[in-house]
Design a protein around this motif. Structure first.
Motif, PDB file in Angstrom:
ATOM      1  N   SER A   1      11.339 -40.905   1.074  1.00  0.00           N
ATOM      2  CA  SER A   1      11.071 -39.724  -0.409  1.00  0.00           C
ATOM      3  C   SER A   1       9.771 -39.635  -0.985  1.00  0.00           C
ATOM      4  O   SER A   1       8.958 -41.021  -0.702  1.00  0.00           O
ATOM      5  CB  SER A   1      12.321 -40.348  -1.517  1.00  0.00           C
ATOM      6  N   PHE A   2       8.989 -39.051  -0.818  1.00  0.00           N
ATOM      7  CA  PHE A   2       7.857 -39.174  -2.109  1.00  0.00           C
ATOM      8  C   PHE A   2       7.566 -38.258  -3.187  1.00  0.00           C
ATOM      9  O   PHE A   2       8.255 -37.294  -3.408  1.00  0.00           O
ATOM     10  CB  PHE A   2       6.598 -38.598  -1.167  1.00  0.00           C
ATOM     11  N   TYR A   3       6.031 -38.441  -3.810  1.00  0.00           N
ATOM     12  CA  TYR A   3       5.648 -37.359  -5.138  1.00  0.00           C
ATOM     13  C   TYR A   3       5.740 -36.494  -4.350  1.00  0.00           C
ATOM     14  O   TYR A   3       4.541 -36.633  -3.498  1.00  0.00           O
ATOM     15  CB  TYR A   3       5.323 -37.537  -6.122  1.00  0.00           C
ATOM     16  N   ASN A   4       6.370 -35.022  -4.634  1.00  0.00           N
ATOM     17  CA  ASN A   4       5.594 -34.103  -4.279  1.00  0.00           C
ATOM     18  C   ASN A   4       4.364 -33.444  -4.900  1.00  0.00           C
ATOM     19  O   ASN A   4       4.576 -32.213  -5.545  1.00  0.00           O
ATOM     20  CB  ASN A   4       6.698 -33.039  -3.861  1.00  0.00           C
ATOM     21  N   SER A   5       2.686 -34.129  -4.099  1.00  0.00           N
ATOM     22  CA  SER A   5       2.034 -33.963  -5.212  1.00  0.00           C
ATOM     23  C   SER A   5       1.036 -34.193  -4.411  1.00  0.00           C
ATOM     24  O   SER A   5       0.872 -35.611  -3.687  1.00  0.00           O
ATOM     25  CB  SER A   5       2.420 -35.042  -6.454  1.00  0.00           C
ATOM     26  N   CYS A   6       0.276 -33.346  -4.401  1.00  0.00           N
ATOM     27  CA  CYS A   6      -0.912 -34.069  -3.669  1.00  0.00           C
ATOM     28  C   CYS A   6      -2.037 -34.810  -3.831  1.00  0.00           C
ATOM     29  O   CYS A   6      -2.328 -35.228  -5.007  1.00  0.00           O
ATOM     30  CB  CYS A   6      -1.427 -32.498  -3.245  1.00  0.00           C
ATOM     31  N   ARG A   7      -2.934 -35.261  -3.144  1.00  0.00           N
ATOM     32  CA  ARG A   7      -3.702 -36.702  -3.879  1.00  0.00           C
ATOM     33  C   ARG A   7      -5.243 -36.280  -3.859  1.00  0.00           C
ATOM     34  O   ARG A   7      -6.175 -37.329  -3.622  1.00  0.00           O
ATOM     35  CB  ARG A   7      -3.524 -38.114  -2.224  1.00  0.00           C
ATOM     36  N   HIS A   8      -4.846 -34.904  -3.201  1.00  0.00           N
ATOM     37  CA  HIS A   8      -6.175 -33.945  -3.456  1.00  0.00           C
ATOM     38  C   HIS A   8      -6.338 -33.582  -5.159  1.00  0.00           C
ATOM     39  O   HIS A   8      -7.430 -34.728  -6.214  1.00  0.00           O
ATOM     40  CB  HIS A   8      -6.914 -33.147  -2.775  1.00  0.00           C
ATOM     41  N   ARG A   9      -5.908 -32.886  -5.504  1.00  0.00           N
ATOM     42  CA  ARG A   9      -5.828 -32.280  -6.999  1.00  0.00           C
ATOM     43  C   ARG A   9      -4.475 -32.434  -7.763  1.00  0.00           C
ATOM     44  O   ARG A   9      -4.255 -31.788  -8.782  1.00  0.00           O
ATOM     45  CB  ARG A   9      -6.481 -30.926  -8.019  1.00  0.00           C
ATOM     46  N   GLY A  10      -3.363 -32.644  -6.647  1.00  0.00           N
ATOM     47  CA  GLY A  10      -1.987 -32.484  -7.061  1.00  0.00           C
ATOM     48  C   GLY A  10      -1.472 -32.135  -7.250  1.00  0.00           C
ATOM     49  O   GLY A  10       0.036 -31.380  -7.718  1.00  0.00           O
ATOM     50  N   ALA A  11      -1.878 -30.647  -6.327  1.00  0.00           N
ATOM     51  CA  ALA A  11      -0.727 -29.475  -6.501  1.00  0.00           C
ATOM     52  C   ALA A  11       0.926 -30.187  -5.598  1.00  0.00           C
ATOM     53  O   ALA A  11       0.261 -30.908  -4.923  1.00  0.00           O
ATOM     54  CB  ALA A  11      -1.819 -29.041  -5.084  1.00  0.00           C
ATOM     55  N   PRO A  12       1.366 -29.347  -5.782  1.00  0.00           N
ATOM     56  CA  PRO A  12       2.605 -29.424  -4.248  1.00  0.00           C
ATOM     57  C   PRO A  12       2.382 -29.569  -3.591  1.00  0.00           C
ATOM     58  O   PRO A  12       1.813 -28.206  -2.826  1.00  0.00           O
ATOM     59  CB  PRO A  12       3.731 -28.314  -4.890  1.00  0.00           C
ATOM     60  N   VAL A  13       2.778 -30.431  -2.174  1.00  0.00           N
ATOM     61  CA  VAL A  13       1.997 -30.886  -1.025  1.00  0.00           C
ATOM     62  C   VAL A  13       3.201 -29.698  -0.236  1.00  0.00           C
ATOM     63  O   VAL A  13       2.598 -28.897   0.320  1.00  0.00           O
ATOM     64  CB  VAL A  13       2.435 -31.591  -1.085  1.00  0.00           C
ATOM     65  N   VAL A  14       4.359 -29.151  -0.699  1.00  0.00           N
ATOM     66  CA  VAL A  14       5.373 -28.721  -0.167  1.00  0.00           C
ATOM     67  C   VAL A  14       6.220 -27.090  -1.441  1.00  0.00           C
ATOM     68  O   VAL A  14       6.020 -27.916  -2.250  1.00  0.00           O
ATOM     69  CB  VAL A  14       7.161 -29.395   0.415  1.00  0.00           C
ATOM     70  N   ARG A  15       5.925 -26.324  -0.997  1.00  0.00           N
ATOM     71  CA  ARG A  15       6.139 -25.147  -1.961  1.00  0.00           C
ATOM     72  C   ARG A  15       7.797 -24.399  -1.879  1.00  0.00           C
ATOM     73  O   ARG A  15       7.985 -23.853  -3.200  1.00  0.00           O
ATOM     74  CB  ARG A  15       4.930 -24.321  -2.540  1.00  0.00           C
ATOM     75  N   VAL A  16       8.457 -24.615  -0.669  1.00  0.00           N
ATOM     76  CA  VAL A  16       9.680 -24.093  -0.160  1.00  0.00           C
ATOM     77  C   VAL A  16      10.720 -25.348  -0.095  1.00  0.00           C
ATOM     78  O   VAL A  16      10.634 -26.080  -0.452  1.00  0.00           O
ATOM     79  CB  VAL A  16       9.517 -23.753   0.709  1.00  0.00           C
ATOM     80  N   GLU A  17      11.645 -24.789  -0.966  1.00  0.00           N
ATOM     81  CA  GLU A  17      12.518 -25.807  -0.576  1.00  0.00           C
ATOM     82  C   GLU A  17      13.951 -26.441   0.539  1.00  0.00           C
ATOM     83  O   GLU A  17      13.424 -27.417   0.120  1.00  0.00           O
ATOM     84  CB  GLU A  17      13.886 -25.139  -1.958  1.00  0.00           C
ATOM     85  N   ARG A  18      13.428 -25.963   1.459  1.00  0.00           N
ATOM     86  CA  ARG A  18      13.760 -26.791   2.542  1.00  0.00           C
ATOM     87  C   ARG A  18      12.882 -26.106   3.408  1.00  0.00           C
ATOM     88  O   ARG A  18      12.475 -24.675   3.718  1.00  0.00           O
ATOM     89  CB  ARG A  18      15.296 -25.982   2.804  1.00  0.00           C
ATOM     90  N   GLY A  19      12.675 -27.014   4.698  1.00  0.00           N
ATOM     91  CA  GLY A  19      11.780 -26.737   5.651  1.00  0.00           C
ATOM     92  C   GLY A  19      11.804 -27.432   7.152  1.00  0.00           C
ATOM     93  O   GLY A  19      12.778 -28.611   6.883  1.00  0.00           O
ATOM     94  N   ARG A  20      11.107 -26.466   8.127  1.00  0.00           N
ATOM     95  CA  ARG A  20      10.747 -28.238   8.941  1.00  0.00           C
ATOM     96  C   ARG A  20       9.413 -28.096   9.439  1.00  0.00           C
ATOM     97  O   ARG A  20       9.424 -26.727   9.906  1.00  0.00           O
ATOM     98  CB  ARG A  20      11.547 -27.753  10.127  1.00  0.00           C
ATOM     99  N   ASN A  21       9.075 -29.283   9.579  1.00  0.00           N
ATOM    100  CA  ASN A  21       7.399 -29.043  10.557  1.00  0.00           C
ATOM    101  C   ASN A  21       6.760 -30.477  10.407  1.00  0.00           C
ATOM    102  O   ASN A  21       7.440 -31.666   9.827  1.00  0.00           O
ATOM    103  CB  ASN A  21       6.701 -29.026   8.571  1.00  0.00           C
ATOM    104  N   ARG A  22       6.195 -30.956  11.534  1.00  0.00           N
ATOM    105  CA  ARG A  22       5.615 -32.166  11.918  1.00  0.00           C
ATOM    106  C   ARG A  22       4.375 -32.508  10.973  1.00  0.00           C
ATOM    107  O   ARG A  22       3.994 -33.811  10.749  1.00  0.00           O
ATOM    108  CB  ARG A  22       5.704 -32.289  13.266  1.00  0.00           C
ATOM    109  N   ALA A  23       3.963 -31.581   9.986  1.00  0.00           N
ATOM    110  CA  ALA A  23       3.129 -31.939   9.248  1.00  0.00           C
ATOM    111  C   ALA A  23       3.479 -31.166   8.034  1.00  0.00           C
ATOM    112  O   ALA A  23       3.798 -30.015   7.566  1.00  0.00           O
ATOM    113  CB  ALA A  23       1.445 -31.466   9.769  1.00  0.00           C
ATOM    114  N   LEU A  24       2.137 -31.490   6.737  1.00  0.00           N
ATOM    115  CA  LEU A  24       2.325 -31.660   5.203  1.00  0.00           C
ATOM    116  C   LEU A  24       1.563 -31.102   4.519  1.00  0.00           C
ATOM    117  O   LEU A  24       1.236 -31.783   4.385  1.00  0.00           O
ATOM    118  CB  LEU A  24       3.471 -32.091   4.375  1.00  0.00           C
ATOM    119  N   ARG A  25       1.442 -29.524   5.329  1.00  0.00           N
ATOM    120  CA  ARG A  25      -0.688 -29.238   4.675  1.00  0.00           C
ATOM    121  C   ARG A  25      -0.484 -28.521   3.474  1.00  0.00           C
ATOM    122  O   ARG A  25       0.429 -27.549   2.862  1.00  0.00           O
ATOM    123  CB  ARG A  25      -0.629 -27.966   5.669  1.00  0.00           C
ATOM    124  N   CYS A  26      -0.727 -29.246   2.595  1.00  0.00           N
ATOM    125  CA  CYS A  26      -1.345 -28.361   1.263  1.00  0.00           C
ATOM    126  C   CYS A  26      -1.843 -27.478   0.735  1.00  0.00           C
ATOM    127  O   CYS A  26      -2.976 -26.943   2.227  1.00  0.00           O
ATOM    128  CB  CYS A  26      -1.739 -29.199   0.506  1.00  0.00           C
TER     129      CYS A  26
END
Ligand code: FES
Length: 261
Positions: free
Chosen positions: A53-78
């Protein structure tokens, strides 16, 4: 009063709280967002097999890294500027990286909180100094292990116009099979019931296991989550699609409704 309420909310951040079931993230790369403690979190099944579990907050400027409620991906792109993280939270790609003087990717991974599983349940805590889940649960850990094979027949969430602690007391008084005075401090409430502070109550209603969790929205409003559990199915029909099961659940729903109205 408001300060007390904020203190109570802090208790949620400091405790292990129920945040889902392993079936919610069945395979590597599966994730969901979770905000029941009013903090945007991300829960995922990492490609190394761990549930994190992580804070859903990008380490660049704090935007949500993930915007959909559920998904599947091997990488998380802001979506903002395409900083990309792997499922262990590591920052793996930064477009135009040379423009960021002194950027150390090692220091800019997603901020992780604690996540552990027991009996098929996912618990999280923001308290990085918390004891392990099993240590925190004590004897109740064994009861949760019994849930490993259970299936979720239905989940529902309702907003109820009452304080979350009052809601918890009402549910305990009506459904926990005990007169134990220690009930609000948690732990075993009799043969079929137990509580995990701050907000989980496991009871049996009409012979079926039901889990309640109560989440404060404000001082007078509670988000009540109800999870109806079914034993392992002997057929290929899941309880969620089985009309006989759904009939039984309707009956339990009526009983609960009478209590919380
Ligand atoms: S805020 Fe996420 S990449 Fe810029």
């Amino acid at each position: 009063m408001e300060r007390d309420f904020e203190k109570e909310r802090q208790a949620f951040a400091d405790s292990w709280v129920l945040a889902g079931r392993v079936e919610d993230v069945p395979g590597p790369g599966n994730y969901y967002t979770w905000e029941k403690t009013r903090v945007p979190l991300l829960i995922l099944h990492a490609t190394d097999g761990e549930i994190r579990s992580f804070y859903n907050s990008c380490r660049h400027r704090g935007a949500p890294v993930v915007r959909v409620e559920r998904g599947r991906n091997r990488a998380l792109r802001c979506q903002y500027h395409s900083w990309t993280y792997d499922t262990t939270g590591k920052l793996v790609s930064v477009p135009d990286e040379r423009d960021f003087v002194d950027l150390n990717r090692e220091d800019r991974g997603l901020v992780q909180i604690k996540a552990e599983t027991i009996g098929g349940w996912i618990f999280i805590t923001e308290n990085l100094n918390a004891n392990s889940l099993t240590e925190s649960l004590g004897d109740i850990a064994n009861k949760l292990l019994e849930d490993t094979q259970l299936l979720i027949a239905k989940r529902e969430t309702k907003n109820v116009r009452t304080n979350w602690k009052l809601m918890q007391e009402t549910l305990t008084d009506n459904f926990a099979s005990t007169n134990d005075e220690t009930s609000t401090s948690g732990h075993s409430l009799g043969e079929d019931s137990y509580a995990i502070p701050p907000n989980l109550l496991h009871v049996t209603i009409e012979k079926h296991d039901v889990i309640f969790t109560t989440w404060p929205i404000d001082e007078n409003t509670t988000e009540l989550e109800i999870i109806y559990l079914a034993p392992p199915s002997e057929t290929t029909i899941s309880p969620a699609e089985d009309s006989a099961w759904q009939k039984e659940i309707s009956s339990i729903q009526k009983t609960i409704q009478q209590v919380i109205e």
